[in-house]
Design a protein around this motif. Structure first.
Motif, PDB file in Angstrom:
ATOM      1  N   GLY A  10       6.117 -15.086  16.169  1.00 41.86           N
ATOM      2  CA  GLY A  10       5.385 -14.295  15.188  1.00 41.86           C
ATOM      3  C   GLY A  10       4.527 -13.224  15.826  1.00 41.86           C
ATOM      4  N   SER A  64       6.119  -9.463  14.986  1.00 38.34           N
ATOM      5  CA  SER A  64       5.480  -9.106  13.712  1.00 38.34           C
ATOM      6  C   SER A  64       5.510  -7.600  13.511  1.00 38.34           C
ATOM      7  N   SER A 104       7.108 -20.786  16.806  1.00 36.51           N
ATOM      8  CA  SER A 104       7.028 -19.810  15.720  1.00 36.51           C
ATOM      9  C   SER A 104       5.792 -18.928  15.857  1.00 36.51           C
TER      10      SER A 104
END
Length: 167
Positions: A54, A58, A50
């Motif tokens: 991310g 993002s 993750s």
């Protein structure tokens, strides 16, 4: 060719140095050890994956660049520590139980934020494995696995003259 001339070592032979047999004499691991290992490993891998996802996906940045780098480093260390603790428990290190219990307790506490925010499914995904690992860390088979006698090394169960077992 006699058994003494064989180039393949026989790890079950009592004449072989017991210090070199450490990993060949694995005790059977209880189900609780396997479960805690898998929980910690999956939690750590989830944190690492993750974190990578991310970084790459993002859109909105709340923190500046330094804050983002430090947050990624913190997540990477947390994921790595979870995986490392899983392996240490799998190998029978007594010293891994306390940090694993603290991290699992923190995950249980953090999961209540998801319940309060209305994300019951996410909260359950956090609390169920963490609570299960927390309970399993203190069951009888786990305590016996982590505190059980070492059959390798010296005759007193692996501890040297100063009692240098992994505390």
């Amino acid at each position: 060719m006699s058994s003494n001339d064989d180039i393949q070592p026989d790890f079950n032979d009592p004449r072989v140095n017991s210090a070199s047999r450490r990993f060949a004499e694995a005790r059977p691991r209880p189900l609780a050890v396997w479960a805690v290992f898998l929980i910690l490993f999956v939690q750590g891998m989830t944190v690492l994956i993750s974190t990578v996802l991310g970084i790459t996906g993002s859109e909105a940045e709340v923190l500046d660049t330094v804050g983002q780098i430090l947050l990624v480093a913190l997540y990477a260390v947390a994921g790595g520590v979870l995986i490392l603790l899983g392996f240490r428990i799998f190998l029978g290190a007594v010293s891994a139980r306390t940090p694993a219990a603290v991290l699992e307790l923190m995950i249980v506490v953090l999961s209540f934020g998801f319940f309060a925010g209305g994300l019951v499914t996410v909260g359950l995904l956090y609390v169920v494995p963490a609570a299960l690992a927390l309970v399993l860390l203190f069951t009888g088979p786990m305590r016996q696995w982590l505190g059980g006698p070492r059959t390798f090394g010296s005759p007193d169960g692996g501890a040297g003259p100063a009692g240098d077992r992994d505390l």
